[in-house]
Design an enzyme around this catalytic site. Structure first.
Site, PDB file in Angstrom:
ATOM      1  N   PHE A 242     130.988 121.007  61.489  1.00 36.67           N
ATOM      2  CA  PHE A 242     132.384 121.070  61.943  1.00 36.67           C
ATOM      3  C   PHE A 242     132.739 122.415  62.555  1.00 36.67           C
ATOM      4  O   PHE A 242     133.880 122.844  62.510  1.00 36.67           O
ATOM      5  CB  PHE A 242     133.344 120.726  60.800  1.00 36.67           C
ATOM      6  CG  PHE A 242     132.992 119.448  60.106  1.00 36.67           C
ATOM      7  CD1 PHE A 242     133.043 118.242  60.803  1.00 36.67           C
ATOM      8  CD2 PHE A 242     132.583 119.440  58.792  1.00 36.67           C
ATOM      9  CE1 PHE A 242     132.696 117.056  60.175  1.00 36.67           C
ATOM     10  CE2 PHE A 242     132.226 118.254  58.167  1.00 36.67           C
ATOM     11  CZ  PHE A 242     132.287 117.063  58.863  1.00 36.67           C
ATOM     12  N   THR A 470     125.427 113.273  63.367  1.00 35.17           N
ATOM     13  CA  THR A 470     126.216 112.379  64.209  1.00 35.17           C
ATOM     14  C   THR A 470     125.396 111.270  64.841  1.00 35.17           C
ATOM     15  O   THR A 470     125.948 110.289  65.320  1.00 35.17           O
ATOM     16  CB  THR A 470     126.836 113.190  65.350  1.00 35.17           C
ATOM     17  OG1 THR A 470     125.768 113.864  66.026  1.00 35.17           O
ATOM     18  CG2 THR A 470     127.823 114.210  64.839  1.00 35.17           C
ATOM     19  N   LYS A 635     127.478 102.014  67.679  1.00 35.44           N
ATOM     20  CA  LYS A 635     127.632 102.241  66.235  1.00 35.44           C
ATOM     21  C   LYS A 635     127.893 103.722  65.924  1.00 35.44           C
ATOM     22  O   LYS A 635     128.874 104.071  65.263  1.00 35.44           O
ATOM     23  CB  LYS A 635     126.349 101.783  65.544  1.00 35.44           C
ATOM     24  CG  LYS A 635     126.431 101.706  64.052  1.00 35.44           C
ATOM     25  CD  LYS A 635     125.145 101.065  63.545  1.00 35.44           C
ATOM     26  CE  LYS A 635     125.170 100.876  62.056  1.00 35.44           C
ATOM     27  NZ  LYS A 635     123.980 100.102  61.630  1.00 35.44           N
ATOM     28  N   LYS A 703     131.031 111.354  78.250  1.00 32.74           N
ATOM     29  CA  LYS A 703     131.980 112.400  77.881  1.00 32.74           C
ATOM     30  C   LYS A 703     131.842 112.622  76.378  1.00 32.74           C
ATOM     31  O   LYS A 703     131.450 111.710  75.648  1.00 32.74           O
ATOM     32  CB  LYS A 703     133.403 111.971  78.221  1.00 32.74           C
ATOM     33  CG  LYS A 703     133.651 111.768  79.723  1.00 32.74           C
ATOM     34  CD  LYS A 703     135.062 111.274  79.970  1.00 32.74           C
ATOM     35  CE  LYS A 703     135.338 111.088  81.450  1.00 32.74           C
ATOM     36  NZ  LYS A 703     136.702 110.520  81.675  1.00 32.74           N
ATOM     37  N   GLY A 704     132.193 113.801  75.919  1.00 35.84           N
ATOM     38  CA  GLY A 704     132.033 114.108  74.493  1.00 35.84           C
ATOM     39  C   GLY A 704     132.991 113.298  73.646  1.00 35.84           C
ATOM     40  O   GLY A 704     134.138 113.066  74.025  1.00 35.84           O
ATOM     41  N   GLY A 706     132.847 113.797  69.991  1.00 36.59           N
ATOM     42  CA  GLY A 706     132.802 114.349  68.630  1.00 36.59           C
ATOM     43  C   GLY A 706     134.160 114.765  68.102  1.00 36.59           C
ATOM     44  O   GLY A 706     134.399 114.739  66.901  1.00 36.59           O
ATOM     45  N   GLU A 707     135.035 115.193  68.997  1.00 41.42           N
ATOM     46  CA  GLU A 707     136.292 115.779  68.518  1.00 41.42           C
ATOM     47  C   GLU A 707     137.540 115.011  68.925  1.00 41.42           C
ATOM     48  O   GLU A 707     138.620 115.238  68.381  1.00 41.42           O
ATOM     49  CB  GLU A 707     136.376 117.235  68.993  1.00 41.42           C
ATOM     50  CG  GLU A 707     135.450 118.119  68.192  1.00 41.42           C
ATOM     51  CD  GLU A 707     134.949 119.342  68.944  1.00 41.42           C
ATOM     52  OE1 GLU A 707     135.361 120.435  68.605  1.00 41.42           O
ATOM     53  OE2 GLU A 707     134.136 119.182  69.886  1.00 41.42           O
TER      54      GLU A 707
END
Ligand SMILES: Cc1cc2nc3c(=O)[nH]c(=O)nc-3n(C[C@H](O)[C@H](O)[C@H](O)COP(=O)(O)OP(=O)(O)OC[C@H]3O[C@@H](n4cnc5c(N)ncnc54)[C@H](O)[C@@H]3O)c2cc1C
Ligand code: SF4
Lengths: 741, 324
Positions: A242, A470, A635, A703-704, A706-707
Site C-alpha cells: 500500500f 495483486t 478475476k 490503465k492502472g 490498483g488505486e
C-alpha cells in the site's frame, strides 16, 4: 488445457502456494548461520540521544552486538540521504547521528543468535535524551505553512490557476466554502516489513519486502556508495504494501549494516508497532474548497487549497489538489499545496496518495453544491462533464465516465433515490444513497522485459517486477501469451529478483501499464521475428505471405484468411537452426504523453444505514463501475477494485492515528486499536468494468486499477451519510461521536 | 519480553501450590490476553503456571442455577444449550466479544480478569499508575477516547473492556474462588474494583487465588434480556458503550430489572437503587430515559470521551425498549 483468453478470470499462478502455506515470504527465508535483529525505538519526538546504555543487554546470552550511532558502519553515500526527486527516495534514519526527529524512530538494533534473545536484549537498552519542544502535526500545528519544492509526480505543478477565479465566483449564483480534514493514516499491510541480508565479500544479497525491486537496489547501493551490480534484491512474495514498501525506508539499510557489523546473515522483521512511523504514513490534510456555480448548475469557479504535514527532515507533499484540476469543465480554477513541518515519521505515498483525500474533498463539495442548487448530484456532474482535460487542454486517450455513470445508476437504482435528505427510514435506521466520481491517472514509468520463444513452443518471460499480492505475476504471463497466441500456462515467468531486467516500482497503479507494456512489446517483437522467419522461409507454408496477413493462434502461425495455411512454432524453429527467438524491450511513454490526457474513470454508488441514537453506520450496498482500458484478468482486476473500495470504507469510517499531542506519539499502533474494516463491515459489494478499447494509452491498452477503487468511495460514503441524515461530515473518519444525532 | 519458566498444573490444588511456590508467577489459561501483555512488557512473569488442563470446564445444573467451570471456553459457554436457553444474555455478550478464534481459546476466568485496553497501559514508555504505580496517568490529559466517565479517580480513568463481565453483572453471577486459605464466593458486582488510589488492582482476587467457577443463580422472574454493544466496526472491536439489560414486564408494568453498563467505568456499572426504582413503573420511554439519566448521574467526561454520556443514555433506552 483450453486456451485462456485475455480478460479471462484465471486463477493466480501462486494461489496454491499461498493457500497451502508453501509460499516463502521474505520473513520465512532461512540461511545457515542466520542471526536476528530487533529494533529499539525512540520514546521522545524531538531531541538528541544523550546516553545509550547497553550494559544489561550485553550481559544476556547470545547477544552479538547492539548497533547504534556509536558503532554503526559509516555509509559512503550519506550525501544522497536527502529528499529525492521521486516519491520513493526519502530521508532515512540509519544511525549516523544521535538526532531524534520523531517518536518511535529507530535508534538502535540488538543483534542476537535467536530472535527471543534479541527481543529481550532490546527491552533492556536504556536511553536518555536531551529533549526539544515537540512540533505536532495537523490539525493542531501552528507552524507556518511552506510551499513544497515539488509534488511527488514530477509533471504535477505545485500550484495552478486558470481563467479568473474572482470573476468566476462573482458570476456564480451560488457559492460554497468548506474545509475538509483527513487524519494521519498508516498503511498496515498484513505482512510486516522484513529483510534478510548477507554479504559475500563486497556483494550484498537481500531477501526483502519491496514494491520496487529495481529502485530498492539502486537506493541501497547509492547509500552504501557502491555499484548497484553489487546488490541483489529478491522479493518472491509480498503480503501487501500500500505504498509503505514502495519507498526504500530505513530498515533496508539497517539490515545489511547489521550484517556487515556482525559478519553474519541478519534477519530483521519489524514489529507491528514499528510500522507506525518509520515506514511512512499518509499525511493528515486540511483542505479548503470554494465552488461557484450558476443557478442551472454550470460550475463557474473552483479553488482547492491543501495543507498537509511533512516530517521535520523531509519534503514529501500529499498532492491532494491534482484531480480537481482536471475532473470538471470549470473555466476558472486555482489549486495550491502547502505543508507544515512536524515531528512525525516521513509522510509518503499511501493508497492513492493525493487522490484519496483530495477527491474526498472535491466530490463532497460537488455533492453539496448540487444539493444547494437542488439538482440531482449525478446530473450536476454530467452538466460539468469534461470532454477534454481542462487542465492540460488535451483530448483524453479514452474516457468512458458517462457510461460508468449511466450503467451504475441503472444497476444501483439511483432513480429511486429520495429527492430530499433524511427522507427514508427503516426502523431505527435512516437510509441514504450517495455517489461520487472516481478517477486515477495513468502513470507510466520505464520497464524492460525479455521474452524468449523456446524451440518446444513454450515461452520464457523475464522482468524484474514484483507482485504485491495483486496478481501481477499471473497477468504478465497472460499478456505475453496473448500476443503469441498461447495459453498462459505455456509461459514461465522469472521475476521478483533484481537479476532480471529492470522494471518499474509497483506504485501509482503503474505495473500493468508499464511492465505490462514492456511484456507486450517484447512479445510483439518475438512474434515479428517469428513471422519474418516464416515468410522468408521457402519451406514454410507461410512463405511470402504478407506479415499483416499472419497471426499467432494456438501455438501456430497461420494465415488469417486461410487458417489451414500455417505451421506450429516448433516446426518453424526446428527448421531454422532449432534456436529460440528472443527479444528484450525497454518500454516507456511516447508521444501520447504530450498529445493526450490519460486516466481511468468510474462511478461509485453507496447505500448506508445510519442508527443515529447509537452513532452506528452500516454500508448496506456498494457498487463500483469502472472504465480502465483493457482488463487483462477479470478475476484479479475485480479483486483490485473491491479491495480499493474496502479501503475507501476504511478511510471514510475507520482509520486514524490516535495521536498524543503532548509528545507526538501514536497511541494505537496495533491492529486491535487501529481499525480497518472486517468482513462484517462489508455487505453487498460489487464492481463492474465497462468495456473500453484504448489504442493510444500504451501498447498493452491498459490503465492502472490498483488505486481507483478507493478514490471515489470515501466521498460516496460521506455523501450517502448526508443523504441519510441531512448532516454533512467534513472530518474523517466519520465515527460514532460524529454520528450521534 | 523476557524469558520465563513454564509449568503445567493438572489439579486445582497443584495450581495453588505452584503459584505460591515462586514470586512473580502468573496463571495462564487461554493466554489471549496474558501473552499480549508479556509481549508488550506490561507483565513480566518469572513463571507461567498453565491451568488450561485443569478439570474445571463443566457447565452443570445446581440447586440454585448453573455452575460454569472457570476453564470453560467462551465459545463453548456461548453455544451451550443450558446457557443459551436460560441465560441468553451471557451467550449474546460472549458472542459480541473478540473473534471466533479468540473465543475458542478464551476462558471464563481469563475473561473475568482481562485487563484494560487503555493505550498507555499497553505502552511501557508511557506513565501508567496501573502498570507502574506512582508513575502517573498518561490518559489524563492524553488520548482518552475509550476511558471512563464514571467512578474514575485522579490516579486512573481506565475501563474494564469485557463484554462478558457486563452480562455477568446483570445476571447476579457469583465468582467461586480457591485460595491457600480455602474457598470463598464473591458476587461479580463486588469482584471488580473502582481504581481509587490502587489502580493496579483490577479486582479483589489475590495473586495466589484461583477462580474455579462462576455461578449463575436462576432469577425469580427471568423476563427478557438483551446485550447491546456499540463499537467502531461491526465486529471484532471492543465496546465503546455496552448495556446488559434484563426486564420482567407484566401488564405494562416493570416487575424486575437489571441494568449494567460497559465501557464507562473500571468495572461493569450497576446501580441497584436505580433498578429498584424501576419496579412498579410503567415500561415506557419516559421511565427508561429517567433510568438512563440516573445511571449516568455524576458522569465526568475527559477531552475525547464526552460523547459517551449521551451515547450511554441512548444505548440504555434502546436496550430497555428492546426487552420491554
Ligand atoms: C484482538 C482482541 C480482541 C478482543 N476483543 C474483545 C471484545 O470485543 N470483548 C471482550 O470482552 N473481550 C475481547 N478480547 C479479550 C478476550 O476476551 C480475553 O483476552 C480473554 O477473555 C481472556 O481469557 P484467557 O483465558 O485467554 O485469559 P489469559 O490471557 O490466559 O489470562 C488473563 C488473566 O487472567 C488470569 N487468569 C486466567 N484464568 C484464571 C483463573 N482461573 N484464576 C485466576 N486467574 C486467572 C491470568 O493470570 C491473566 O492474568 C479481545 C482480545 C483480543 C486479543
Ligand atoms: S487510565 Fe489507568 S491504565 Fe490508563 S494510563 Fe491512566 S493509570 Fe494507566
Amino acid at each position: 488445457m483450453a486456451k485462456k483468453l485475455i480478460g479471462d478470470p484465471i486463477d493466480r499462478i501462486d494461489g496454491t502456494q499461498k493457500v497451502t502455506g508453501s509460499a516463502r515470504y521474505s520473513a520465512d527465508v532461512k540461511r545457515p548461520g542466520l542471526v536476528h535483529g530487533v529494533l529499539v525505538m525512540s520514546t521522545v519526538a524531538n531531541g538528541t540521544i544523550q546516553t545509550l546504555d547497553t550494559t544489561e543487554t550485553l550481559r544476556l546470552p547470545g547477544i552479538l552486538a547492539v548497533m547504534s550511532h556509536t558503532n554503526a558502519p559509516k555509509l559512503g553515500g550519506m550525501d544522497k540521504n536527502k529528499s529525492g526527486e521521486t516519491a520513493s527516495d526519502r530521508v532515512l534514519h540509519v544511525f549516523q547521528d544521535n538526532l531524534v526527529h520523531y517518536n518511535n524512530q529507530p535508534i538502535a538494533m540488538v543483534i542476537a543468535d535467536t530472535f527471543e534473545q534479541a527481543v529481550e536484549g532490546a527491552s533492556l537498552v536504556r536511553v536518555t535524551y536531551a529533549t526539544e519542544p515537540v512540533k505536532p502535526g495537523l490539525p493542531t500545528s501552528t507552524d507556518k505553512p511552506l510551499t513544497p519544492p515539488r509534488l511527488p509526480r514530477v509533471d504535477d505543478q505545485v500550484d495552478t490557476t486558470r481563467g479568473d477565479v474572482k470573476k468566476g465566483m462573482a458570476g456564480a449564483a451560488s457559492t460554497l466554502e468548506a474545509t475538509y480534514k483527513t487524519p494521519t493514516q498508516f498503511h498496515n499491510a498484513l505482512e510486516p516489513h522484513a529483510v534478510l541480508s548477507f554479504w559475500e565479500g563486497d556483494k550484498l544479497t537481500m531477501y526483502t519486502t519491496t514494491q520496487g525491486i529495481s529502485g530498492y537496489q539502486k537506493r541501497v547501493a547509492e547509500l552504501f556508495g557502491m555499484p548497484k551490480e553489487n546488490v541483489r534484491v529478491i522479493t518472491q512474495y509480498l503480503g501487501g504494501g500500500f505504498g509503505s514498501k514502495g519507498t526504500t525506508f530505513s530498515q533496508a539499510m539497517l539490515g545489511p549494516m547489521a550484517a556487515k557489523l556482525v559478519g553474519k546473515p541478519v534477519k530483521l522483521v519489524l514489529k507491528r508497532e514499528h510500522m507506525f512511523g518509520m515506514v511512512g504514513s499518509r499525511s493528515a490534510t486540511v483542505q479548503t474548497m470554494n465552488v461557484g456555480a450558476t443557478a442551472d448548475g454550470q460550475l463557474t469557479a473552483m479553488t482547492h487549497d491543501t495543507l498537509a504535514q511533512t516530517s521535520a527532515f523531509d519534503e514529501f507533499m500529499e498532492p491532494a489538489g491534482t484531480i480537481t484540476r482536471m475532473l470538471y469543465a470549470c473555466p476558472n480554477l486555482a489549486t495550491t499545496h502547502k505543508f507544515i513541518k512536524a515531528n512525525v515519521g516521513s509522510t509518503s505515498p499511501m493508497r492513492a496518495p493525493g487522490e484519496a483525500p483530495g477527491v474526498f474533498a472535491l466530490e463532497c463539495a460537488i455533492d453539496e453544491m448540487a444539493d444547494k442548487l437542488k439538482i440531482d448530484p449525478l446530473q450536476f456532474r454530467l452538466k460539468n462533464y469534461a470532454e477534454e482535460d481542462p487542465h492540460r487542454n488535451r483530448p483524453f486517450s479514452s474516457k468512458s465516465l458517462r457510461e460508468c455513470y449511466q450503467q451504475g445508476a441503472d444497476q444501483f437504482g439511483w432513480s429511486k433515490r429520495a429527492k430530499q435528505p433524511r427522507a427514508t427510514r427503516d426502523g431505527n435506521y435512516l437510509v441514504g444513497m450517495g455517489m461520487a466520481t472516481t478517477v486515477y491517472p495513468v502513470n507510466r514509468g520505464e520497464s524492460t522485459a525479455m521474452v524468449r520463444l523456446n524451440t518446444d513452443g513454450t515461452v520464457r518471460l523475464e522482468t524484474g517486477t514484483q507482485d504485491l499480492g495483486t496478481g501481477t505475476f499471473t497477468i504478465m504471463n497472460q499478456l505475453a501469451a496473448e500476443v503469441l497466441g498461447l495459453s498462459p500456462d505455456q509461459v514461465t515467468l522469472g521475476a521478483g529478483d533484481s537479476k532480471y531486467p529492470e522494471a518499474v516500482g509497483s506504485g501509482g497503479s503503474r505495473t500493468t501499464v508499464t511492465t505490462g507494456s514492456a511484456v507486450t512489446q517484447a512479445a510483439q517483437e518475438v512474434l515479428k521475428k517469428a513471422k519474418k522467419m516464416a515468410y522468408s522461409d521457402k519451406k514454410s507454408p507461410l512463405y511470402a505471405v504478407a506479415e499483416a496477413e499472419i497471426e499467432a493462434k494456438n501455438g501456430r502461425l497461420e494465415s488469417k484468411s486461410d487458417p489451414k495455411k500455417g505451421e506450429s512454432f516448433t516446426s518453424l524453429l526446428k527448421r531454422n537452426g532449432n534456436k529460440p527467438i528472443e527479444a528484450t524491450t525497454l518500454s516507456k511513454s511516447g508521444a501520447e504523453k504530450e498529445t493526450h490526457s490519460m486516466s481511468a474513470f468510474g462511478a461509485i454508488f453507496v447505500e448506508v444505514r445510519v442508527d443515529e441514537a447509537l452513532g452506528e453506520v452500516r454500508i448496506s450496498r456498494m457498487l463500483g463501475n469502472i472504465a480502465a482500458g483493457k482488463i487483462v484478468n477479470a478475476k484479479t482486476a475485480k479483486s483490485q477494485i473491491l479491495g480499493g473500495m474496502v479501503w475507501g470504507v476504511s478511510m471514510a469510517l475507520h482509520e486514524y492515528a490516535a495521536l498524543d499531542t503532548r509528545n507526538a506519539r501514536i497511541m494505537n499502533p496495533n491492529l486491535a486499536e487501529y481499525h480497518v474494516p472486517v468482513n462484517a463491515d462489508i455487505r453487498d459489494i460489487d464492481a463492474i468494468f465497462i468495456d473500453e478499447a484504448d489504442e493510444t494509452v500504451n501498447p498493452a491498452g491498459v490503465k492502472g486499477i490498483g488505486e481507483i477503487g478507493i478514490v471515489g468511495t470515501v466521498s460516496a460514503i460521506a455523501n450517502a451519510i448526508y443523504h441519510a441524515t441531512g448532516k454533512r461530515h467534513y472530518d474523517l473518519p466519520i465515527t460514532v461521536e460524529k454520528l450521534i444525532g | 519480553m523476557k524469558s520465563f519458566d513454564y509449568v503445567q498444573a493438572s489439579q486445582p490444588a497443584d495450581a495453588l501450590r505452584l503459584i505460591g511456590a515462586a514470586p512473580s508467577s502468573r496463571f495462564i489459561a487461554g493466554g489471549t490476553n496474558l501473552v499480549d501483555l508479556i509481549k508488550y512488557e506490561v507483565e513480566n512473569p518469572g513463571t507461567l503456571v498453565d491451568i488450561s488442563q485443569l478439570p474445571l470446564t463443566k457447565i452443570e445444573k445446581t440447586a440454585t442455577g448453573i455452575r460454569i467451570g472457570a476453564l470453560a471456553r467462551n465459545s463453548d459457554v456461548a453455544a451451550n444449550k443450558l446457557i443459551a436457553s436460560q441465560f441468553p444474555l451471557l451467550s449474546e455478550a460472549l458472542l459480541a466479544g473478540a473473534s471466533p478464534q479468540l473465543r475458542n481459546m478464551a476462558t471464563m476466568g481469563g475473561n473475568l480478569l482481562q485487563r484494560t485496553r487503555c493505550n498507555y497501559f499497553y505502552d511501557p514508555s508511557q506513565p501508567c499508575n496501573k502498570r507502574a504505580p506512582g508513575s502517573g496517568c498518561g490518559a489524563i490529559g492524553g488520548y482518552n477516547r475509550i476511558h471512563a466517565i464514571l467512578g474514575a479517580s485522579p490516579q486512573c480513568i481506565a475501563t474494564n473492556p469485557s463484554d462478558m463481565n457486563v452480562a455477568l453483572s446483570a445476571l447476579d453471577a457469583v465468582v467461586q474462588i480457591s485460595g491457600p486459605n480455602g474457598n470463598r464466593s464473591v458476587p461479580v458486582i463486588d469482584f471488580h474494583r473502582l481504581p481509587g488510589d490502587t489502580p493496579q488492582k483490577d479486582s479483589v482476587l489475590e495473586p495466589d487465588e484461583l477462580i474455579v467457577a462462576i455461578d449463575l443463580p436462576t432469577p425469580k422472574n427471568a423476563g427478557k434480556s438483551h446485550y447491546l454493544k456499540v463499537r467502531d466496526r461491526a465486529s471484532y472491536a471492543f465496546a465503546i458503550i455496552s448495556v446488559a439489560a434484563r426486564l420482567a414486564v407484566d401488564g405494562g408494568v416493570i416487575r424486575e430489572a437489571r441494568l449494567a453498563l460497559g465501557g464507562v467505568a473500571h468495572k461493569p456499572w450497576r446501580l441497584v437503587a436505580v433498578e429498584n426504582q424501576l419496579i412498579g413503573k410503567p415500561a415506557t420511554d419516559a421511565t427508561f430515559q429517567a433510568a438512563a439519566r440516573q445511571l449516568l448521574a455524576g458522569a465526568q467526561p475527559h477531552e475525547h470521551n464526552a460523547f459517551k454520556i449521551k451515547l450511554a443514555q441512548s444505548a440504555i433506552v434502546r436496550a430497555l425498549q428492546t426487552v420491554a
